[in-house]
Design a protein around this motif. Structure first.
Motif, short mmCIF file in Angstrom:
data_model
loop_
_atom_site.label_atom_id
_atom_site.label_comp_id
_atom_site.label_asym_id
_atom_site.label_seq_id
_atom_site.Cartn_x
_atom_site.Cartn_y
_atom_site.Cartn_z
N LEU A 228 0.83 -1.21 0.00
CA LEU A 228 0.00 0.00 0.00
C LEU A 228 0.86 1.26 0.00
N ASP A 229 1.94 1.25 0.77
CA ASP A 229 2.84 2.41 0.82
C ASP A 229 3.44 2.69 -0.56
N GLN A 230 3.82 1.64 -1.28
CA GLN A 230 4.40 1.85 -2.61
C GLN A 230 3.35 2.34 -3.60
N MET A 231 2.11 1.90 -3.45
CA MET A 231 1.04 2.39 -4.31
C MET A 231 0.80 3.87 -4.07
N VAL A 232 0.80 4.27 -2.82
CA VAL A 232 0.61 5.69 -2.47
C VAL A 232 1.74 6.53 -3.05
N THR A 233 2.97 6.06 -2.90
CA THR A 233 4.13 6.80 -3.42
C THR A 233 4.02 6.99 -4.93
N ALA A 234 3.63 5.93 -5.65
CA ALA A 234 3.50 6.01 -7.11
C ALA A 234 2.40 7.00 -7.51
N LEU A 235 1.28 6.98 -6.80
CA LEU A 235 0.17 7.87 -7.13
C LEU A 235 0.49 9.33 -6.80
N LYS A 236 1.20 9.57 -5.73
CA LYS A 236 1.58 10.94 -5.37
C LYS A 236 2.63 11.49 -6.33
N ALA A 237 3.44 10.61 -6.90
CA ALA A 237 4.46 11.06 -7.85
C ALA A 237 3.84 11.51 -9.18
N GLN A 238 2.61 11.06 -9.46
CA GLN A 238 1.91 11.45 -10.68
C GLN A 238 0.50 11.92 -10.31
N PRO A 239 0.37 13.15 -9.86
CA PRO A 239 -0.90 13.63 -9.30
C PRO A 239 -2.08 13.58 -10.27
N ALA A 240 -1.80 13.57 -11.56
CA ALA A 240 -2.90 13.56 -12.53
C ALA A 240 -3.38 12.14 -12.85
N LEU A 241 -2.69 11.15 -12.32
CA LEU A 241 -2.99 9.75 -12.65
C LEU A 241 -4.30 9.30 -11.99
N LYS A 242 -5.15 8.66 -12.79
CA LYS A 242 -6.36 8.04 -12.27
C LYS A 242 -6.31 6.55 -12.59
N ALA B 120 -10.23 10.45 -3.43
CA ALA B 120 -11.15 9.39 -3.84
C ALA B 120 -11.52 9.49 -5.31
N GLY B 121 -11.53 10.71 -5.87
CA GLY B 121 -11.89 10.90 -7.27
C GLY B 121 -10.89 10.31 -8.24
N ARG B 122 -9.71 9.95 -7.76
CA ARG B 122 -8.69 9.37 -8.65
C ARG B 122 -8.80 7.84 -8.71
N LEU B 123 -9.71 7.28 -7.92
CA LEU B 123 -9.76 5.82 -7.77
C LEU B 123 -11.16 5.29 -8.05
N GLN B 124 -11.24 4.16 -8.71
CA GLN B 124 -12.50 3.44 -8.87
C GLN B 124 -12.25 1.97 -8.58
N ALA B 125 -13.20 1.34 -7.91
CA ALA B 125 -13.08 -0.08 -7.57
C ALA B 125 -13.97 -0.91 -8.48
N ARG B 126 -13.43 -2.01 -8.97
CA ARG B 126 -14.19 -2.94 -9.80
C ARG B 126 -13.80 -4.37 -9.44
N GLY B 127 -14.80 -5.24 -9.40
CA GLY B 127 -14.53 -6.66 -9.17
C GLY B 127 -14.97 -7.47 -10.38
N VAL B 128 -14.10 -8.33 -10.86
CA VAL B 128 -14.42 -9.10 -12.07
C VAL B 128 -14.38 -10.60 -11.83
N ALA B 129 -14.38 -11.02 -10.57
CA ALA B 129 -14.40 -12.46 -10.23
C ALA B 129 -13.30 -13.20 -10.97
N SER B 130 -13.66 -14.29 -11.66
CA SER B 130 -12.66 -15.11 -12.37
C SER B 130 -12.72 -14.90 -13.88
N PHE B 131 -13.24 -13.74 -14.34
CA PHE B 131 -13.45 -13.52 -15.76
C PHE B 131 -12.18 -13.20 -16.53
#
Length: 348
Positions: free
Chosen positions: A262-276, A314-325
């Motif tokens: 999680l810490d590495q994900m946060v670091t990557a997202l903060k390094a690119q503020p426009a990334l969604k 929160a506006g930079r993130l969306q959650a989706r679940g695709v099971a085993s598809f």
């Protein structure tokens, strides 16, 4: 030089040296198993044998021949098949006087009696046994093995002062190979067995080498994808799979062991503020589709919540679940199912 021509003081010393040399040769054979080694639970040793070489890897890959066996024009397997899982390698010396044929037949009968399914076997040079011996690549297969103390002393009168190295002392003389699968506890174990004269006829020994590969999922989550690799993966592939996020079976709560990822994900997202990004949950095919859809969605939402708690909008993130598809591997085996159970970051 004749013994009688030596000076008087030298003769006793030479006699003692010869006696010690003969004793050393006679006493050089292993007397006990490798410390800590044991037979594989599904296949016991030929009666009276010593387990003189042993190795076990919790997860590794080995090369076995398929039904075509050894190549007809080269010292290799015609079509080597990679098998993966828990690997046990065993090297036995049979008691003096036991022939390779007797040892091989006993192993063969024991395996067949347990339901062994033969992929390939050979018993003569014409069937490819000599080429199979060279295809085994004793140097490669001896890597990491522990060995008992001792060598292979000669037993013939003319070779009583000679000995040969114990390690992977197989030969193509009277060599026989058996390869196939054995069902145990609902799993298909891959088995390779090769029996031959131990090094040469002067040792009077039979050697048997066995490899058993048990299907087992590789332990995942052992590598955390760092922020730099996350950014690069998103830019080049548009997505990246993360195995450093942990959940209990059937649960959606992110476990504390996920902190580093999680810490590495946060670091990557903060390094690119426009990334969604999309946070996409995946499952294997165990269970019903509806249950897996709910599970994968719940896990994706839990990861999004954890990132928001760490300062990502929160506006930079969306959650989706695709099971085993969207599997990465076959769900037929546990190793494939382990690869399919994952969370991915996908570039929006």
């Amino acid at each position: 030089m004749r013994l009688s021509s030596l000076p008087r003081l030298t003769r006793p010393a030479l006699l003692l040296g010869l006696a010690l040399s003969a004793f050393a040769a006679q006493a050089a054979a292993p007397r006990a198993d490798v410390p800590g080694a044991k037979d594989h639970p599904v296949l016991q040793r030929f009666s009276g044998s010593l387990l003189v070489g042993y190795a076990q890897q919790d997860w590794d890959q080995r090369q076995f021949p398929d039904a075509r066996g050894a190549a007809k024009d080269d010292n290799r397997f015609a079509n080597p098949v990679a098998v993966e899982g828990k690997v046990t390698r065993l090297f036995y010396l049979a008691p003096l006087g036991k022939s390779p044929l007797e040892v091989f037949r006993n192993y063969q009968q024991a395996l067949m009696g347990a339901g062994f399914k033969t992929t390939w076997t050979c018993e003569t040079e014409a069937q490819g046994c000599a080429r199979a011996y060279f295809a085994l690549d004793g140097y490669e297969r001896a890597k990491g093995m522990r060995w008992a103390e001792g060598d292979l002393p000669g037993i013939d009168a003319a070779y009583r002062d000679s000995s040969w190295n114990l390690e992977m002392s197989l030969s193509y003389e009277q060599g026989r190979m058996l390869v196939g699968t054995l069902s145990s506890g609902g799993r298909n174990l891959q088995v390779l067995l090769y029996t031959s004269i131990a090094d040469n006829a002067h040792t009077g020994r039979t050697a048997t080498y066995i490899e058993i590969v048990e299907p087992k999922a590789m332990a995942t989550g052992q590598v955390t994808v760092d922020a730099k690799a996350l950014g690069q993966g998103l830019q080049t592939e548009g997505k990246i799979a993360l195995y450093g996020l942990f959940f209990d079976t059937g649960k959606t709560e992110v476990k504390p062991e996920s902190q580093a990822q999680l810490d590495q994900m946060v670091t990557a997202l903060k390094a690119q503020p426009a990334l969604k990004v999309l946070i996409v949950g995946h499952t294997d095919n165990v269970g019903g589709i509806d249950a897996n859809l709910a599970l994968s969605q719940g896990r994706a939402q839990a990861v999004v919540a954890a990132l928001v708690q760490r300062g990502i909008a929160a506006g930079r993130l969306q959650a989706r679940g695709v099971a085993s598809f969207a599997p990465l591997a076959s769900n037929a085996g546990e190793d494939g199912r382990a690869r399919n159970r994952r969370v991915e970051m996908v570039l929006q």
